[in-house]
Enzyme design. Structure first.
Site, PDB file in Angstrom:
ATOM      1  N   ASP A 168       0.024   5.134   0.940  1.00 21.99           N
ATOM      2  CA  ASP A 168      -0.151   6.105   2.033  1.00 21.99           C
ATOM      3  C   ASP A 168      -0.100   5.406   3.400  1.00 21.99           C
ATOM      4  OD1 ASP A 168      -0.718   8.368   0.280  1.00 21.99           O
ATOM      5  OD2 ASP A 168      -2.669   7.445  -0.089  1.00 21.99           O
TER       6      ASP A 168
ATOM      7  N   ASP B 191       0.874  -1.163   0.000  1.00 21.27           N
ATOM      8  CA  ASP B 191       0.000   0.000   0.000  1.00 21.27           C
ATOM      9  C   ASP B 191       0.924   1.229   0.000  1.00 21.27           C
ATOM     10  OD1 ASP B 191      -2.367   1.623   0.428  1.00 21.27           O
ATOM     11  OD2 ASP B 191      -1.666   1.838   2.501  1.00 21.27           O
TER      12      ASP B 191
HETATM   13  C1  BG6 Z   1      -5.632   5.945   0.091  1.00 22.18           C
HETATM   14  C2  BG6 Z   1      -5.785   6.680   1.404  1.00 22.18           C
HETATM   15  O1  BG6 Z   1      -4.311   5.488  -0.051  1.00 22.18           O
HETATM   16  O2  BG6 Z   1      -5.952   6.812  -1.008  1.00 22.18           O
HETATM   17  C3  BG6 Z   1      -7.198   7.238   1.504  1.00 22.18           C
HETATM   18  O3  BG6 Z   1      -5.526   5.783   2.476  1.00 22.18           O
HETATM   19  C4  BG6 Z   1      -7.471   8.146   0.312  1.00 22.18           C
HETATM   20  O4  BG6 Z   1      -7.357   7.926   2.709  1.00 22.18           O
HETATM   21  C5  BG6 Z   1      -7.273   7.343  -0.986  1.00 22.18           C
HETATM   22  O5  BG6 Z   1      -8.797   8.637   0.365  1.00 22.18           O
HETATM   23  C6  BG6 Z   1      -7.500   8.167  -2.243  1.00 22.18           C
HETATM   24  O6  BG6 Z   1      -6.454   9.091  -2.397  1.00 22.18           O
HETATM   25  P1  BG6 Z   1      -6.417  10.280  -3.456  1.00 22.18           P
HETATM   26  O7  BG6 Z   1      -4.979  10.757  -3.372  1.00 22.18           O
HETATM   27  O8  BG6 Z   1      -6.768   9.714  -4.787  1.00 22.18           O
HETATM   28  O9  BG6 Z   1      -7.388  11.287  -2.978  1.00 22.18           O
HETATM   29 MG    MG Z   2      -2.679   3.226   3.575  1.00 20.56          MG
END
Ligand code: BG6
Ligand code: MG
Length: 216
Positions: free
Chosen positions: A10, A8
């Site tokens: 984030d 993963d």
């Molecule tokens: C995930 C995060 O990796 O990405 C979520 O944990 C987030 O919290 C999701 O909403 C979508 O991210 P982005 O950058 O497309 O808004």
């Molecule tokens: Mg994550």
């Protein structure tokens, strides 16, 4: 047999989970929502931007049209992307580069499996982009975790069977997605002690032991 690790993004590879939280906090404050907390943010982990927005909107009685919701999500994303401006190699979580080098030395492939549509930007800025054999992200998928789609696409791009993949995740949605996809999983950080995970570790430093437990 472990042939690939799907990370993963984030909160597993990069500290961007904190930046997501801050951007949602800002939006919540602008909407007059005071009680948006870290606990709420844990439920935003792993799920799509629009689903993350719903976690914020649960905190208000105000009603929004789909169009207004899209505008709110865009507003949050603008703040978030601005906060990524200063992102660099220094924001990669401790031990990540070393762990990727370690699995590669064992002949194991590395991929990213993230809900984020900002994945390519983040990988570029943190110098992680060339470290992976495949990247699957919110730009490739139509369903978000806990649906296994993002991980199954990563496995397909790698040409490796899901049963030979291990997912590393910091969200309950991601751990469930790995399970539904027929993959093994290691829960870290915010997902530590998730009952659906095969192994649970507090931090990335314990990943070597976790991989041993999964038969590396
Ligand atoms: C995930 C995060 O990796 O990405 C979520 O944990 C987030 O919290 C999701 O909403 C979508 O991210 P982005 O950058 O497309 O808004
Ligand atoms: Mg994550």
């Amino acid at each position: 047999m472990v042939k690939a690790v799907i990370f993963d993004l984030d909160g597993v590879l990069v500290t961007t989970d904190e930046l997501h939280f801050k951007a949602w906090q800002k939006l919540a404050a602008e909407l007059g929502i005071t009680g948006f907390t870290k606990e709420d943010n844990i439920r935003q982990r792993g799920v799509s931007r629009m689903e993350s927005l719903e976690v914020v909107l649960e905190k208000t009685d105000r009603k929004f049209t789909e169009e207004e919701k899209l505008a709110l999500a865009e507003k949050k994303n603008d703040v978030y992307v601005k906060s990524l401006g200063g992102l660099s190699r220094a924001d990669v979580l401790p031990g990540v580069f070393e762990f990727i080098a370690y699995i590669k030395s064992k002949g194991i492939k590395a991929a990213v499996g993230s809900a984020s549509k900002n994945t390519p930007l983040i990988l570029e800025k943190t110098e992680l982009a060339d470290k992976f054999d495949a990247v699957s992200c919110g730009l490739d998928t139509t369903r978000s975790k806990p649906d296994p789609e993002v991980f199954l696409i990563a496995a397909e791009k790698l040409g490796i069977s899901p049963a030979d993949c291990v997912v590393i995740e910091d969200s309950a949605a991601g751990i469930e997605a790995a399970k539904r996809g027929g993959m093994k999983s290691i829960a870290v950080g915010a997902a530590e002690h998730d009952k659906n995970a095969d192994v649970s570790v507090e931090s990335l430093g314990s990943l070597y032991k976790a991989m041993e437990m999964l038969g590396l």
